[in-house]
Write a protein that holds these residues in place. Structure first.
Motif: not given
Ligand SMILES: NC(=O)c1ccc[n+]([C@@H]2O[C@H](COP(=O)([O-])OP(=O)(O)OC[C@H]3O[C@@H](n4cnc5c(N)ncnc54)[C@H](OP(=O)(O)O)[C@@H]3O)[C@@H](O)[C@H]2O)c1
Length: 316
Positions: A212-213, A286-289, A295-297
């Motif tokens: 995200i950052f 609300a927590r899409n995989l 965001l984090n491969p």
């Protein structure tokens, strides 16, 4: 370091924060530097973060002035509270508000606030399907975080509201791992019915926060959710069976029974599981995989997490 954007990390020696510090340090060309905030820079965990390359500074979420100093000069701040250290929603909200004001005062450009849903928006206090706890909450450790979102808006600090998920580490540290039944067969006991439940490796929360950052302003002012996998109780048990090489069954219990287990926080967690179960579609959506993996491969599945951690899970 001078040309890097500093991310000040609250809870840097803990589960969420350490994942972010490690993600920043693992990407030396990424343009970010990690500042680890701890109450005790001389602790073994803090010294280890310094050894790995983090700047370590003192700060306490109960001391706003210390937070202003710890956030000074930082581009970003990761803000998390520690409900299970004190079990007080009011204290958690005071700590969140202190972090929000301190971030604003320090001129932080991007805060990530580790939050959760205020369950009362789905289950008002008048709803009798679950008991009201501590006078004005349904799921105290969720509701107080959701209520604290407003502190970041009120402070006027640019914030991403990050909905986290259940850590699979709870199977190691929180007494939730497989336990032997009277017949000697292992079982996990959860009040989830047959609904999907989002979980995540705790390190991946920080790794997603780093993602995200890295996206700059893209998620400022937004509410985003992350998970490693959405699994039913039966699927969790099946993954345990495969990893441990012995049968692990899913003991489905009613939320009422879970609330009565008597350990500290059992009522709060019983209500949490019931909320997650009864609103599973929304909670998972609300927590899409795919979003989490973008965001984090390196995002882990439960199977991958188990392969790494099965030796650390106490089997009672
Ligand atoms: N368990 C789950 O499945 C789950 C899922 C989603 C969200 N959460 C939420 O996650 C939060 C906890 O985060 P976590 O698991 O990363 O915490 P954690 O692993 O328990 O780490 C806590 C760290 O925070 C620091 N800390 C404690 N009190 C502090 C204070 N007053 N001021 C500054 N630092 C303090 C401590 O560091 P020092 O001793 O170095 O100061 C400690 O290492 C809780 O609010 C919980 O509701 C948990």
């Amino acid at each position: 370091m001078a040309d890097k954007k500093i991310i000040a990390v609250v809870g840097a020696t803990g589960q969420q924060g350490s994942g972010l510090v490690k993600a920043i340090l693992a990407d030396p060309a990424g343009g970010f530097a990690a500042r680890a905030i701890t109450r005790d820079p001389q602790s073994d965990k803090a010294k280890e973060l310094a050894r790995l390359g983090a700047e370590v500074v003192a700060g306490d979420v109960d001391d706003e002035e210390s937070l202003k100093k710890a956030f000074a000069g930082a581009y970003g701040a990761y803000c998390v509270t520690f409900f299970w250290a004190h079990f007080s929603p009011e204290k958690e909200q005071a700590q969140a508000a202190a972090m929000a004001r301190a971030a604003k005062a320090a001129g932080v450009k991007h805060v990530i606030w580790s939050t959760l849903e205020d369950s009362r928006k789905w289950i008002p206090l008048s709803d009798s399907r679950m008991p009201t706890l501590m006078g004005r909450y349904k799921v105290p450790h969720f509701d107080s975080k959701g209520e604290a979102d407003e502190a970041f808006r009120a402070a006027g600090v640019p914030t991403t509201y990050l909905l986290t998920s259940f850590y699979w580490e709870n199977f190691i540290y929180f007494g939730m791992g497989p336990k032997k039944g009277p017949d000697g067969v292992l079982g996990i006991t959860l009040p989830l019915g047959d609904k999907k439940f989002p979980g995540i490796a705790s390190d991946d929360i920080g790794a997603c926060a780093y993602g995200i950052f890295k996206k700059g302003d893209a998620y400022i002012g937004k509410r985003v959710g992350i998970a490693g996998e959405h699994l039913t109780g039966a699927e969790i048990a099946a993954a345990f069976s495969k990893a441990l090489g012995q049968p692990v069954r899913y003991n489905e219990v009613a939320p009422e029974a879970y609330r009565g287990f008597g350990f500290p926080g059992a009522e709060d967690l019983g209500n949490m599981f019931q909320f997650n179960r009864d609103f599973a579609d929304e909670f998972c959506a609300a927590r899409n995989l795919d979003f989490s993996r973008r965001l984090n491969p390196g995002l882990k599945t439960f199977g991958a997490w188990l392969a790494e951690n099965k030796g650390r899970i106490p089997l009672e």
